[in-house]
Scaffold this motif. Structure first.
Motif, PDB file in Angstrom:
ATOM      1  N   MET A  39      26.478  70.439  31.327  1.00 37.86           N
ATOM      2  CA  MET A  39      27.570  70.443  32.303  1.00 37.86           C
ATOM      3  C   MET A  39      27.064  70.119  33.707  1.00 37.86           C
ATOM      4  SD  MET A  39      29.669  73.785  30.880  1.00 37.86           S
ATOM      5  CE  MET A  39      30.854  73.868  32.223  1.00 37.86           C
ATOM      6  N   GLU A  40      25.803  70.449  33.956  1.00 42.49           N
ATOM      7  CA  GLU A  40      25.222  70.201  35.274  1.00 42.49           C
ATOM      8  C   GLU A  40      24.916  68.726  35.488  1.00 42.49           C
ATOM      9  OE1 GLU A  40      21.907  72.388  38.045  1.00 42.49           O
ATOM     10  OE2 GLU A  40      21.269  71.865  36.009  1.00 42.49           O
ATOM     11  N   VAL A  41      24.527  68.015  34.418  1.00 41.45           N
ATOM     12  CA  VAL A  41      24.077  66.631  34.593  1.00 41.45           C
ATOM     13  C   VAL A  41      25.106  65.582  34.175  1.00 41.45           C
ATOM     14  CG1 VAL A  41      21.656  67.266  34.401  1.00 41.45           C
ATOM     15  CG2 VAL A  41      22.901  66.568  32.336  1.00 41.45           C
ATOM     16  N   LEU A  42      26.119  65.990  33.422  1.00 36.06           N
ATOM     17  CA  LEU A  42      27.136  65.042  32.966  1.00 36.06           C
ATOM     18  C   LEU A  42      28.396  65.131  33.822  1.00 36.06           C
ATOM     19  CD1 LEU A  42      26.943  65.592  29.100  1.00 36.06           C
ATOM     20  CD2 LEU A  42      26.371  63.449  30.273  1.00 36.06           C
ATOM     21  N   PRO A  43      29.026  64.012  34.134  1.00 31.48           N
ATOM     22  CA  PRO A  43      30.326  64.062  34.817  1.00 31.48           C
ATOM     23  C   PRO A  43      31.333  64.795  33.935  1.00 31.48           C
ATOM     24  CG  PRO A  43      29.420  61.833  34.836  1.00 31.48           C
ATOM     25  CD  PRO A  43      28.569  62.626  33.898  1.00 31.48           C
ATOM     26  N   LYS A  44      32.228  65.538  34.540  1.00 29.74           N
ATOM     27  CA  LYS A  44      33.195  66.329  33.779  1.00 29.74           C
ATOM     28  C   LYS A  44      34.024  65.464  32.838  1.00 29.74           C
ATOM     29  CE  LYS A  44      36.353  70.221  34.459  1.00 29.74           C
ATOM     30  NZ  LYS A  44      36.988  71.101  35.474  1.00 29.74           N
ATOM     31  N   LYS A  45      34.300  64.226  33.235  1.00 22.93           N
ATOM     32  CA  LYS A  45      35.109  63.344  32.405  1.00 22.93           C
ATOM     33  C   LYS A  45      34.406  62.979  31.097  1.00 22.93           C
ATOM     34  CE  LYS A  45      33.424  59.090  34.622  1.00 22.93           C
ATOM     35  NZ  LYS A  45      33.812  57.864  35.363  1.00 22.93           N
ATOM     36  N   GLU A  46      33.086  63.229  31.026  1.00 19.91           N
ATOM     37  CA  GLU A  46      32.323  62.910  29.825  1.00 19.91           C
ATOM     38  C   GLU A  46      32.205  64.096  28.862  1.00 19.91           C
ATOM     39  OE1 GLU A  46      31.241  60.024  29.026  1.00 19.91           O
ATOM     40  OE2 GLU A  46      31.221  58.872  30.890  1.00 19.91           O
ATOM     41  N   TRP A  47      32.555  65.294  29.311  1.00 23.98           N
ATOM     42  CA  TRP A  47      32.262  66.487  28.532  1.00 23.98           C
ATOM     43  C   TRP A  47      32.849  66.462  27.115  1.00 23.98           C
ATOM     44  CZ3 TRP A  47      33.207  71.093  32.461  1.00 23.98           C
ATOM     45  CH2 TRP A  47      32.234  71.023  33.478  1.00 23.98           C
ATOM     46  N   ILE A  48      34.065  65.997  26.979  1.00 28.21           N
ATOM     47  CA  ILE A  48      34.729  66.036  25.669  1.00 28.21           C
ATOM     48  C   ILE A  48      34.133  65.006  24.720  1.00 28.21           C
ATOM     49  CG2 ILE A  48      36.910  65.730  24.440  1.00 28.21           C
ATOM     50  CD1 ILE A  48      38.329  66.689  27.015  1.00 28.21           C
ATOM     51  N   ALA A  49      34.108  63.753  25.151  1.00 32.35           N
ATOM     52  CA  ALA A  49      33.673  62.672  24.265  1.00 32.35           C
ATOM     53  C   ALA A  49      32.176  62.716  23.992  1.00 32.35           C
ATOM     54  CB  ALA A  49      34.051  61.321  24.865  1.00 32.35           C
ATOM     55  N   PHE A  50      31.390  63.220  24.938  1.00 28.83           N
ATOM     56  CA  PHE A  50      29.942  63.204  24.792  1.00 28.83           C
ATOM     57  C   PHE A  50      29.500  63.899  23.508  1.00 28.83           C
ATOM     58  CE2 PHE A  50      25.690  64.981  25.487  1.00 28.83           C
ATOM     59  CZ  PHE A  50      24.994  63.847  25.855  1.00 28.83           C
ATOM     60  N   SER A  51      30.018  65.086  23.268  1.00 27.61           N
ATOM     61  CA  SER A  51      29.614  65.831  22.067  1.00 27.61           C
ATOM     62  C   SER A  51      29.988  65.086  20.795  1.00 27.61           C
ATOM     63  CB  SER A  51      30.253  67.228  22.065  1.00 27.61           C
ATOM     64  OG  SER A  51      29.732  68.007  23.114  1.00 27.61           O
ATOM     65  N   HIS A  52      31.212  64.561  20.744  1.00 28.78           N
ATOM     66  CA  HIS A  52      31.635  63.801  19.562  1.00 28.78           C
ATOM     67  C   HIS A  52      30.672  62.636  19.316  1.00 28.78           C
ATOM     68  CE1 HIS A  52      35.203  66.100  19.081  1.00 28.78           C
ATOM     69  NE2 HIS A  52      35.877  65.579  20.084  1.00 28.78           N
ATOM     70  N   ARG A  53      30.285  61.970  20.394  1.00 30.84           N
ATOM     71  CA  ARG A  53      29.414  60.800  20.256  1.00 30.84           C
ATOM     72  C   ARG A  53      28.006  61.192  19.814  1.00 30.84           C
ATOM     73  NH1 ARG A  53      32.247  58.433  25.607  1.00 30.84           N
ATOM     74  NH2 ARG A  53      33.681  56.983  24.563  1.00 30.84           N
ATOM     75  N   VAL A  54      27.491  62.286  20.360  1.00 35.41           N
ATOM     76  CA  VAL A  54      26.162  62.738  19.944  1.00 35.41           C
ATOM     77  C   VAL A  54      26.168  63.111  18.461  1.00 35.41           C
ATOM     78  CG1 VAL A  54      24.409  64.532  20.226  1.00 35.41           C
ATOM     79  CG2 VAL A  54      25.476  63.515  22.244  1.00 35.41           C
ATOM     80  N   ILE A  55      27.235  63.780  18.018  1.00 35.55           N
ATOM     81  CA  ILE A  55      27.348  64.162  16.608  1.00 35.55           C
ATOM     82  C   ILE A  55      27.381  62.913  15.721  1.00 35.55           C
ATOM     83  CG2 ILE A  55      28.879  65.216  14.900  1.00 35.55           C
ATOM     84  CD1 ILE A  55      29.677  67.215  17.175  1.00 35.55           C
TER      85      ILE A  55
END
Length: 233
Positions: A184-200
């Motif tokens: 949460m500290e290094v990622l823009p808030k707009k990325e929080w939702i999609a980022f996890s899905h993409r990493v998975i």
């Protein structure tokens, strides 16, 4: 003169300052977005309630197994009212293949009853209200808020995110709460939702746990591969 870039060095820190970490995190996020432009939650559901139930059931279990089980469960108990009125034995029989079936049956039934008692049968849209429900932790709440309501309450940290974000050099922790805080500290808030899905998705497609296919990875040039042996030259 060509612009110099930092080398990919296994086992070393990729970024020192917070600004460097943010730049690195954004590069990773952009790379993942190119690979998975429209990521979706792997858990099959038709409503926020069904997603909440499926996420609770997914603890220490594969999404595939949950998806094979929930159609029967949702056909019989499609709403909080139906599940709250269910019998423990009946629910246990359905969720038996998912492991820890007694605890999971108890949790989803109590959660459904709490929805009926406190929220008129509807899934609440705040982190505080969600984590107050039986069987619901921060990870589950983040999944529901992000996927069902498009509310970026945090970053979902599952086993894929935990492992791969350490490889990426975005965190050095094994603790999900600390990992989430770091992301949460290094990622823009707009990325929080999609980022996890993409990493998975990346973890299933290329960065597999037993043997990451680094040579095939489109992110190799920007991944420091923390903790992995250097690739043969």
């Amino acid at each position: 003169m060509a612009k110099k870039t930092k080398p990919v060095v296994s086992g070393s820190s990729y970024a020192d300052s917070l600004d460097d970490k943010k730049k690195h995190a954004r590069k990773i996020a952009r790379g993942l977005a190119r690979l998975f432009p429209e990521p979706e939650c792997a858990l099959i559901h038709d409503s926020p309630f069904q997603l909440l139930v499926a996420t609770i059931l997914s603890a220490q279990c594969t999404d595939e197994r949950v998806n094979a089980t929930t159609p029967t469960l949702f056909k019989k108990y499609p709403t909080a009212a139906k599940l709250a009125a269910s019998k423990q034995d009946d629910v246990e029989k359905i969720v038996y293949p998912l492991g820890f079936f007694r605890a999971k049956a108890t949790n989803i039934r109590k959660m459904a009853q709490a929805l009926m008692d406190d929220h008129e049968g509807e899934v609440p849209k705040t982190l505080k209200e969600l984590v107050a429900l039986p069987g619901v932790g921060r990870k589950t709440a983040n999944v529901v808020l992000g996927t069902a309501f498009d509310i970026p309450s945090g970053v979902v940290v599952d086993t894929h995110v935990k492992r791969i974000c350490n490889l990426f050099g975005l965190t050095t922790s094994k603790n999900p709460e600390i990992i989430e805080r770091d992301l949460m500290e290094v990622l823009p808030k707009k990325e929080w939702i999609a980022f996890s899905h993409r990493v998975i998705l990346h973890g299933r497609a290329t960065c597999v746990a037993r043997k990451p296919r680094c040579r095939e990875c489109a992110l190799l040039k920007i991944c420091p591969r923390i903790g992995l042996k250097p690739l043969d030259q």
